[in-house]
Design a protein around this motif. Sequence first.
Motif, PDB file in Angstrom:
ATOM      1  N   SER A 398       0.848  -1.337   0.171  1.00  0.00           N
ATOM      2  CA  SER A 398       0.273  -0.008   0.092  1.00  0.00           C
ATOM      3  C   SER A 398       0.918   1.119   0.177  1.00  0.00           C
ATOM      4  CB  SER A 398      -0.827  -0.389   1.286  1.00  0.00           C
ATOM      5  OG  SER A 398      -2.065  -1.014   1.265  1.00  0.00           O
ATOM      6  N   GLY A 399       0.528   2.281  -0.691  1.00  0.00           N
ATOM      7  CA  GLY A 399       1.202   3.628  -0.821  1.00  0.00           C
ATOM      8  C   GLY A 399       2.009   3.550  -2.041  1.00  0.00           C
ATOM      9  N   SER A 400       1.979   4.571  -2.421  1.00  0.00           N
ATOM     10  CA  SER A 400       2.889   4.981  -3.960  1.00  0.00           C
ATOM     11  C   SER A 400       4.401   5.031  -3.604  1.00  0.00           C
ATOM     12  CB  SER A 400       2.519   6.355  -4.357  1.00  0.00           C
ATOM     13  OG  SER A 400       2.704   7.262  -3.489  1.00  0.00           O
ATOM     14  N   PRO A 401       5.154   4.475  -4.557  1.00  0.00           N
ATOM     15  CA  PRO A 401       6.598   4.580  -4.314  1.00  0.00           C
ATOM     16  C   PRO A 401       7.041   5.870  -4.053  1.00  0.00           C
ATOM     17  CG  PRO A 401       5.923   3.045  -6.149  1.00  0.00           C
ATOM     18  CD  PRO A 401       4.783   3.895  -5.810  1.00  0.00           C
ATOM     19  N   VAL A 402       8.353   6.137  -3.182  1.00  0.00           N
ATOM     20  CA  VAL A 402       9.017   7.104  -3.311  1.00  0.00           C
ATOM     21  C   VAL A 402      10.220   6.954  -3.855  1.00  0.00           C
ATOM     22  CG1 VAL A 402       9.752   8.641  -1.362  1.00  0.00           C
ATOM     23  CG2 VAL A 402       7.807   7.537  -0.960  1.00  0.00           C
ATOM     24  N   TYR A 403      10.941   7.970  -4.569  1.00  0.00           N
ATOM     25  CA  TYR A 403      11.905   7.941  -5.061  1.00  0.00           C
ATOM     26  C   TYR A 403      12.823   9.103  -4.878  1.00  0.00           C
ATOM     27  CZ  TYR A 403      10.075   4.694  -8.541  1.00  0.00           C
ATOM     28  OH  TYR A 403       9.217   3.308  -9.059  1.00  0.00           O
ATOM     29  N   ARG A 404      14.042   8.911  -4.555  1.00  0.00           N
ATOM     30  CA  ARG A 404      15.092   9.908  -4.151  1.00  0.00           C
ATOM     31  C   ARG A 404      16.329  10.025  -5.086  1.00  0.00           C
ATOM     32  NH1 ARG A 404      11.657  12.631  -0.619  1.00  0.00           N
ATOM     33  NH2 ARG A 404      11.046  11.359   0.962  1.00  0.00           N
ATOM     34  N   VAL A 405      16.883  11.220  -5.192  1.00  0.00           N
ATOM     35  CA  VAL A 405      18.136  10.999  -6.049  1.00  0.00           C
ATOM     36  C   VAL A 405      19.180  10.809  -5.208  1.00  0.00           C
ATOM     37  CG1 VAL A 405      19.617  12.795  -6.980  1.00  0.00           C
ATOM     38  CG2 VAL A 405      17.227  13.078  -7.070  1.00  0.00           C
ATOM     39  N   VAL A 406      20.126   9.700  -5.609  1.00  0.00           N
ATOM     40  CA  VAL A 406      21.169   9.098  -4.966  1.00  0.00           C
ATOM     41  C   VAL A 406      22.427   9.142  -5.947  1.00  0.00           C
ATOM     42  CG1 VAL A 406      22.038   6.781  -3.916  1.00  0.00           C
ATOM     43  CG2 VAL A 406      19.630   7.528  -3.533  1.00  0.00           C
ATOM     44  N   ALA A 407      23.391   9.306  -5.421  1.00  0.00           N
ATOM     45  CA  ALA A 407      24.817   9.202  -6.127  1.00  0.00           C
ATOM     46  C   ALA A 407      25.479   7.825  -6.007  1.00  0.00           C
ATOM     47  CB  ALA A 407      25.694  10.351  -5.415  1.00  0.00           C
ATOM     48  N   LEU A 408      25.598   7.452  -7.336  1.00  0.00           N
ATOM     49  CA  LEU A 408      26.187   6.053  -7.163  1.00  0.00           C
ATOM     50  C   LEU A 408      27.651   6.165  -6.729  1.00  0.00           C
ATOM     51  CD1 LEU A 408      24.767   4.687 -10.639  1.00  0.00           C
ATOM     52  CD2 LEU A 408      23.660   4.433  -8.409  1.00  0.00           C
ATOM     53  N   ASN A 409      28.285   7.043  -6.950  1.00  0.00           N
ATOM     54  CA  ASN A 409      29.770   7.306  -6.430  1.00  0.00           C
ATOM     55  C   ASN A 409      29.861   8.677  -5.786  1.00  0.00           C
ATOM     56  OD1 ASN A 409      32.510   7.466  -6.016  1.00  0.00           O
ATOM     57  ND2 ASN A 409      33.043   7.597  -8.275  1.00  0.00           N
ATOM     58  N   SER A 410      29.823   8.533  -4.452  1.00  0.00           N
ATOM     59  CA  SER A 410      29.438   9.897  -3.649  1.00  0.00           C
ATOM     60  C   SER A 410      31.043  10.344  -3.104  1.00  0.00           C
ATOM     61  CB  SER A 410      28.664   9.570  -2.416  1.00  0.00           C
ATOM     62  OG  SER A 410      29.212   8.419  -1.675  1.00  0.00           O
ATOM     63  N   SER A 411      31.850   9.818  -3.602  1.00  0.00           N
ATOM     64  CA  SER A 411      33.298  10.215  -2.937  1.00  0.00           C
ATOM     65  C   SER A 411      34.010  11.358  -3.634  1.00  0.00           C
ATOM     66  CB  SER A 411      34.067   8.879  -3.299  1.00  0.00           C
ATOM     67  OG  SER A 411      34.351   8.445  -4.391  1.00  0.00           O
ATOM     68  N   THR A 412      33.422  11.698  -4.657  1.00  0.00           N
ATOM     69  CA  THR A 412      34.044  12.747  -5.369  1.00  0.00           C
ATOM     70  C   THR A 412      33.127  14.021  -5.839  1.00  0.00           C
ATOM     71  OG1 THR A 412      33.455  11.817  -7.757  1.00  0.00           O
ATOM     72  CG2 THR A 412      35.467  11.095  -6.747  1.00  0.00           C
ATOM     73  N   GLY A 413      33.657  15.146  -5.928  1.00  0.00           N
ATOM     74  CA  GLY A 413      33.055  16.331  -6.245  1.00  0.00           C
ATOM     75  C   GLY A 413      31.749  16.693  -5.611  1.00  0.00           C
ATOM     76  N   ALA A 414      30.643  17.072  -6.184  1.00  0.00           N
ATOM     77  CA  ALA A 414      29.432  17.779  -5.809  1.00  0.00           C
ATOM     78  C   ALA A 414      28.677  16.516  -5.380  1.00  0.00           C
ATOM     79  CB  ALA A 414      28.708  18.605  -6.832  1.00  0.00           C
ATOM     80  N   CYS A 415      28.902  15.216  -5.649  1.00  0.00           N
ATOM     81  CA  CYS A 415      28.231  14.041  -5.250  1.00  0.00           C
ATOM     82  C   CYS A 415      28.221  13.942  -3.769  1.00  0.00           C
ATOM     83  CB  CYS A 415      28.719  12.839  -5.868  1.00  0.00           C
ATOM     84  SG  CYS A 415      28.680  12.841  -7.688  1.00  0.00           S
ATOM     85  N   GLN A 416      28.953  14.469  -2.998  1.00  0.00           N
ATOM     86  CA  GLN A 416      28.938  14.323  -1.547  1.00  0.00           C
ATOM     87  C   GLN A 416      28.004  15.211  -0.953  1.00  0.00           C
ATOM     88  OE1 GLN A 416      32.853  15.484  -0.251  1.00  0.00           O
ATOM     89  NE2 GLN A 416      34.212  13.924  -1.174  1.00  0.00           N
ATOM     90  N   SER A 417      27.364  16.125  -1.567  1.00  0.00           N
ATOM     91  CA  SER A 417      26.241  16.945  -1.159  1.00  0.00           C
ATOM     92  C   SER A 417      24.711  16.337  -1.340  1.00  0.00           C
ATOM     93  CB  SER A 417      26.292  18.378  -1.774  1.00  0.00           C
ATOM     94  OG  SER A 417      26.079  18.115  -3.420  1.00  0.00           O
ATOM     95  N   ILE A 418      24.979  15.169  -2.067  1.00  0.00           N
ATOM     96  CA  ILE A 418      23.770  14.480  -2.342  1.00  0.00           C
ATOM     97  C   ILE A 418      23.606  13.481  -1.188  1.00  0.00           C
ATOM     98  CG2 ILE A 418      22.536  12.718  -3.816  1.00  0.00           C
ATOM     99  CD1 ILE A 418      23.763  14.247  -6.156  1.00  0.00           C
TER     100      ILE A 418
END
Length: 724
Positions: A398-418
């Motif tokens: 029950s309930g609609s799916p919730v999607y979020r923005v996720v960085a597959l590689n969060s170790s570099t650059g601006a990906c750390q802010s996600i």
Amino acid sequence: MGKKSEDSDSEYGEAAQYDPTFNGPIRNRSCTDVICCALFMAAIAGYLVVGMLAWLYGDPRHVLYPRNSTGMFCGLGLNKEKTSVFYFDLIKCVTATNVMAAALNGLQCPTTQVCVKECPSEFRILPLQAYLPTARAKDFFQQEYCVPSFNLAESDLSARDIIDKGLCPYFYIPTTSVLGRCLPSIGSLNKIPNDFVLPGMSSSNETADAIRNATGDRQSDSDLVTGFSLEEVGVRIFEDFASSWHWILIGLLIAMLLSLLFLLLLRFTAAVIVWVLIVGVLVVGAYGIWHCYWEYDNFKTSALKISDVGFTTDFSVYLQVGETWLAFLIILCVVEAILILLLIFLRKRILIAIALIKESSKAVGHMMSSLVYPLLTFVLLVVCVVYWGVTALYLATSGSPVYRVVALNSSTGACQSIDGTESCDPLVFNSSVFESTCPSARCIFINYNNEGLFQRNLFNLQIYNVLAFLWCVNFVLALGQCTLAGAFASYYWAFSKPSDIPMFPVSQSFIRSLRYHVGSLAFGALILTLVQFIRIVLEYLDHKFRAVQNGCARFILCCLKCCFWCLEKFIKFLNRNAYIMIAIYGKNFCVSAKNAFKLLMRNIVRVVVLDKVTDLLLFFGKLLVVGGVGVLAFYFFSGRIRMPNDTFNSQQLNYYWVPIITVVVGAYLIAHGFFNVYNMCVDTLFLCFLEDLERNDGSVEKPYYMSRNLMKILNKKNKVPKKD
């Protein structure tokens, strides 16, 4: 003796008094336990409302079908022919949840996923030459494993750009579709090529270990999918059923005939079977005594003593000591003496139990429709189970799916802010907004929406689903017991059998139970349901504390589980006898349970003897039916027994054990259904017999209703001719 009887009456109530108007289940009744009846109806209505809400808000496709990264289901719609989901980088799963958990809970690990027709069947990793400026990316990737929206043939992106954007997989390994997910065969990882090394790994073995961890398997020598395709095995099993279903039905028919034949033959062979079994137990005990004496005589001259051995886990060492066999000899002699004394002092009660068993077989023979009633109980139980399963499935999704923005590689650059808090829509998600800052950003499914009153109470509704299910199941079983008890009671209290037996006794008893005693049956079922639910909670807590390794908590839980197990058994016993009294006298549950309990306690020795003798007979009957049919099925389906003209050949089967297991399980269920009816008949006639002894004295005014055989055993007789 008289004083003892008076004390017994004062402790367990007074004996039933003679009633000249009583001749079986009373007809002038009124509704009992009306409040509990209303509560049960309200619970059923609420259960239906929960089911409708779950159907409106739930979507079982989230569990039944896998999804790709854009939220589209594999095997449906545009992906109808692409039934499996392929994970680009299984190593990513270890940072979130393993793939097996994803298959069961609908979760996704943070890596690109695409729907494919077939899972990869080989090891493949992007070679170093793919990164050369002159290399063409389409020569190193396969379109079938790339994102559908990406056209590999027309693309001018380099291999590095394709990998960074998550458009095609960097590597894949041999996988098999399990629950629609391409999962690796861990056994194949033992054969991983030496040059198959992922970035950050020092060797192929380290790569294999990382994949095992990501897929939830820590044992290097195990096989996640057991080395074969579940889908293929399912097809083969279906083929076996298709080619042998009529022979399976014949096996089940034989089981039904054997069960019926055994119950009917008990009328003539009950005494023989019981005494053979009892004497067999005594003979086995006597042989054990002789064998222990023989062993003791061989080792008594040995110098080895039990004190010299001390404590050891090797039990065979103790068998080389004469003192061990002497201890066994003493124990067996004591047990054998106790059994012989019990047999001597309880022989009359054993004869009463045998006579009641014979009478029960006669009653079943006069009421063959009682053997059909378990089919109605089975159908109602199937309805309860199916409704519970469907409701639980819809509530879980029950309930609609919730999607979020996720960085597959969060170790570099601006990906750390996600940080995974930004919502997104996978159908319209465009990673170009992150292309310059974080190319590995993806729109990933997180969980189901828990906002809103209905979604916030899903756990409570699941608990209600379980409670309502248990209550309904216990009510169905109670209805069956009360119906059969009323029918068999009408048989016992018929003075001239079978002429005084009412027409359609099972149907009449069923109508009486539904019309007057739904509240009482629901009351007894509710008490049992609460105890069963507490046992479920204790099992859940025990599972949680097992990981904590808290010895004290586990000991307390073990004691509680044991206590509630005993309580459940006692309540089932009490409810069963209470339903018999309800079927006969039409009183409410509490009064019926009290009267049944006091009546049984006034005759506790007879109760124990009858219960054990009946259990012994029914166990022997089940063993005979299930064992006989199982052996016959084994010899037939394994090809050791051939049919004329070769109408059936075991070579037609892929797995000959499939029909054998089906026949054995079916034979057990059939025998269990037949013998449950018989057991209910024995219990009902036993209570009626005890009431008969207390109400009547054999005079012209108060004649006994029991059979002549029972009267002969008790040295009683009627002053008027009694017809059986």
